[in-house]
Design a protein around this motif. Structure first.
Motif, PDB file in Angstrom:
ATOM      1  N   GLY A 301       0.813  -1.213   0.000  1.00 53.99           N
ATOM      2  CA  GLY A 301       0.000   0.000   0.000  1.00 53.99           C
ATOM      3  C   GLY A 301       0.843   1.258   0.000  1.00 53.99           C
ATOM      4  O   GLY A 301       2.062   1.213  -0.165  1.00 53.99           O
ATOM      5  N   ASP A 302       0.169   2.372   0.211  1.00 55.80           N
ATOM      6  CA  ASP A 302       0.789   3.683   0.058  1.00 55.80           C
ATOM      7  C   ASP A 302       1.396   4.157   1.382  1.00 55.80           C
ATOM      8  O   ASP A 302       0.685   4.359   2.365  1.00 55.80           O
ATOM      9  N   LEU A 303       2.701   4.365   1.379  1.00 55.36           N
ATOM     10  CA  LEU A 303       3.375   4.814   2.607  1.00 55.36           C
ATOM     11  C   LEU A 303       3.248   6.329   2.804  1.00 55.36           C
ATOM     12  O   LEU A 303       3.236   6.818   3.939  1.00 55.36           O
ATOM     13  N   LEU A 304       3.177   7.053   1.709  1.00 55.47           N
ATOM     14  CA  LEU A 304       3.269   8.515   1.808  1.00 55.47           C
ATOM     15  C   LEU A 304       2.213   9.156   2.727  1.00 55.47           C
ATOM     16  O   LEU A 304       2.549  10.010   3.557  1.00 55.47           O
ATOM     17  N   PRO A 305       0.936   8.756   2.642  1.00 53.97           N
ATOM     18  CA  PRO A 305      -0.047   9.364   3.557  1.00 53.97           C
ATOM     19  C   PRO A 305       0.268   9.086   5.026  1.00 53.97           C
ATOM     20  O   PRO A 305      -0.031   9.926   5.887  1.00 53.97           O
ATOM     21  N   VAL A 306       0.892   7.949   5.299  1.00 51.85           N
ATOM     22  CA  VAL A 306       1.233   7.614   6.691  1.00 51.85           C
ATOM     23  C   VAL A 306       2.377   8.516   7.173  1.00 51.85           C
ATOM     24  O   VAL A 306       2.351   9.040   8.292  1.00 51.85           O
ATOM     25  N   LEU A 307       3.376   8.696   6.322  1.00 54.30           N
ATOM     26  CA  LEU A 307       4.492   9.584   6.701  1.00 54.30           C
ATOM     27  C   LEU A 307       3.967  11.006   6.938  1.00 54.30           C
ATOM     28  O   LEU A 307       4.353  11.665   7.913  1.00 54.30           O
ATOM     29  N   ALA A 308       3.089  11.441   6.053  1.00 54.78           N
ATOM     30  CA  ALA A 308       2.538  12.800   6.186  1.00 54.78           C
ATOM     31  C   ALA A 308       1.699  12.917   7.455  1.00 54.78           C
ATOM     32  O   ALA A 308       1.756  13.931   8.167  1.00 54.78           O
ATOM     33  N   ALA A 309       0.937  11.866   7.773  1.00 55.85           N
ATOM     34  CA  ALA A 309       0.084  11.907   8.965  1.00 55.85           C
ATOM     35  C   ALA A 309       0.930  11.952  10.236  1.00 55.85           C
ATOM     36  O   ALA A 309       0.619  12.700  11.173  1.00 55.85           O
ATOM     37  N   ALA A 310       2.002  11.172  10.269  1.00 55.69           N
ATOM     38  CA  ALA A 310       2.890  11.208  11.447  1.00 55.69           C
ATOM     39  C   ALA A 310       3.484  12.609  11.580  1.00 55.69           C
ATOM     40  O   ALA A 310       3.514  13.195  12.668  1.00 55.69           O
ATOM     41  N   ALA A 311       3.926  13.155  10.458  1.00 53.62           N
ATOM     42  CA  ALA A 311       4.539  14.487  10.474  1.00 53.62           C
ATOM     43  C   ALA A 311       3.533  15.551  10.907  1.00 53.62           C
ATOM     44  O   ALA A 311       3.875  16.490  11.616  1.00 53.62           O
ATOM     45  N   ASN A 312       2.290  15.394  10.488  1.00 52.60           N
ATOM     46  CA  ASN A 312       1.267  16.405  10.800  1.00 52.60           C
ATOM     47  C   ASN A 312       0.569  16.161  12.135  1.00 52.60           C
ATOM     48  O   ASN A 312      -0.348  16.876  12.502  1.00 52.60           O
ATOM     49  N   GLY A 313       0.980  15.118  12.857  1.00 59.67           N
ATOM     50  CA  GLY A 313       0.469  14.925  14.211  1.00 59.67           C
ATOM     51  C   GLY A 313      -0.853  14.212  14.316  1.00 59.67           C
ATOM     52  O   GLY A 313      -1.526  14.329  15.343  1.00 59.67           O
ATOM     53  N   ASP A 314      -1.266  13.476  13.282  1.00 63.03           N
ATOM     54  CA  ASP A 314      -2.518  12.731  13.431  1.00 63.03           C
ATOM     55  C   ASP A 314      -2.519  11.423  12.626  1.00 63.03           C
ATOM     56  O   ASP A 314      -2.947  11.376  11.479  1.00 63.03           O
TER      57      ASP A 314
END
Ligand code: AMP
Ligand code: GLY
Length: 424
Positions: A301-314
């Motif tokens: 699956g797609d890792l990018l949304p997870v990295l962005a979510a961790a970075a954005n705090g949610d």
């Protein structure tokens, strides 16, 4: 989404390879990357440690997310610099990255969070070091408090060697990084690397990977950055996972948040497992290398949304899916590594290796010189392969390794031996 990936090793090539598969990626820049990674993302000629230049680039190019591979820019405050400019960063703040940058800090946090780890003492003088060594039995573990490029840990079999190591470090062997030492109890057991994404509060566990730190077959020879890795790690049972999360990762993440220094990014826990009980060896504020390559190959699956979510705090609502397969990574290093080695020898056969079923080759220390690809570091290539089980993954990986024509390199021939022998 416009992404800037910082770093240029095998870990970053694997991260870039995964990020590049994301349907929401519009542009990938890499600072500075390597010849493999630069085929995927556009090279930005900035060193990872030059944090003001990276920040300026991110602002100037409207970057949506900066993904940081190595620890040095985090310890220098890259995430803080980006936060000031309102740019999301997958990577810990300087204060949170102390979990890697100071071993004494990590010990204090573990104590406060009641996380299981080796007993220890923080010392600043040789007499304090000698006093504490007196209370321990061999082998002795002496660590420089700060970052020492992976060379700041000595395991000494005798008191004389332990005292000598302490004296050398306190006399400035690693500069400021060894002005303070952590001396600790030696832990028996088997090591694994475990990873969890954190948004500062919520956690998303990854899987455990085992690496091979010694240079030669049979886990002999000098310590290296890692000569290979594999997953799954049979020793990391569900019980060990639960204890790792409940006793180590969750309490530490909670405490970091309570102290006003929330930890965002990936937390890498080096664990010693004995009788199904994990104890913390060290934290790192980044992915492991060569472990990351294995994680990226197994992640679905797609890792990018997870990295962005961790970075954005949610991270809420995000999950990770894993291929129901095994993966092995064989590191090809320059002869002589981890001591002196030559650069500049030609490497051929990467396309052939990539043509082997299930194989993906990641570049680590390579350089393009005209039409030639040459070695440019100690650890030079990573040959990764998946398979329906570890045995298959390992055979595909070595099949790939055999396609590479690089007489000046060497590799271990026994990656995953421990797991394979325990499965017999
Ligand atoms: P570190 O940089 O703290 O991970 O230490 C490097 C390596 O030294 C670890 O991966 C372990 O193999 C070993 N090590 C560190 N601390 C201990 C300990 N307390 N007991 C046993 N081995 C250790
Ligand atoms: N593989 C060990 C590390 O990345 O520190």
């Amino acid at each position: 989404m416009k992404v800037l990936l910082v770093g240029g090793g095998g870990r970053e090539h694997a991260l870039g390879w995964k990020i590049a598969q994301s349907p929401i990626l519009s542009k990938l820049f890499v600072a500075p990357g390597n010849p493999g990674l630069n085929q995927i993302g556009e090279k930005v000629d900035i060193k990872p440690e030059n944090i003001s230049a990276i920040c300026d680039f991110a602002v100037g190019h409207n970057i949506d997310l900066v993904v940081v591979g190595p620890e040095a820019p985090l310890a220098l405050g890259l995430a803080d610099c980006l936060a000031d400019k309102n740019i999301a960063c997958f990577g810990a703040s300087k204060a949170a990255a102390r979990l890697e940058a100071s071993k004494a800090f990590t010990k204090e946090i573990c104590e406060a969070a009641s996380a299981p780890t080796a007993s220890y003492r923080k010392v600043k003088s040789l007499s304090e070091a000698k006093d504490y060594l007196e209370t321990l039995s061999p082998p002795y573990v002496i660590k420089a408090d700060g970052l020492a490029a992976g060379k700041g840990v000595v395991i000494a079999n005798s008191r004389i060697d332990a005292e000598q190591a302490a004296a050398d470090m306190l006399n400035g062997q690693f500069g400021e990084a060894s002005a303070t030492l952590v001396i600790e109890e030696f832990m028996q057991g088997e090591e694994v690397s475990f990873f969890a994404f954190s948004d500062g509060e919520r956690l998303l566990p990854l899987v455990a990977v085992q690496d091979h730190k010694r240079a030669f077959d049979g886990d002999k020879g000098p310590n290296t950055g890692g000569m290979g890795a594999y997953s799954p790690a049979p020793i990391f049972t569900d019980t060990v996972l639960r204890k790792t999360m409940d006793e180590i990762i969750k309490p530490v993440i909670h405490l970091m948040r309570e102290r006003g220094t929330p930890y965002r990014g990936v937390l890498y826990a080096g664990l010693m497992i004995h009788n199904d009980q994990p104890r913390l060896v060290e934290f790192n504020a980044r992915f492991g290398d060569p472990e990351c390559q294995v994680l990226m190959r197994l992640l679905e699956g797609d890792l990018l949304p997870v990295l962005a979510a961790a970075a954005n705090g949610d991270l809420s609502g995000h999950t990770l899916a894993w291929r129901n397969e095994a993966c092995a990574n064989v590191v090809l290093a320059a002869k002589g590594y981890p001591a002196d080695y030559e650069k500049g020898s030609e490497i051929k056969g990467i396309d052939g290796a990539n043509g082997v079923e299930n194989v993906v080759v990641f570049h680590a220390g390579t350089k393009q010189v005209g039409a030639q690809l040459v070695a440019n570091g100690g650890r030079v290539l990573n040959v990764t392969a998946t398979g329906k089980n570890l045995q298959d993954a390992v055979s595909f990986a070595y099949h790939g390794v055999n396609k590479i024509d690089w007489p000046q390199g060497f590799h271990r021939r026994d990656i995953a031996w421990r797991a394979l022998s325990s499965a017999e």
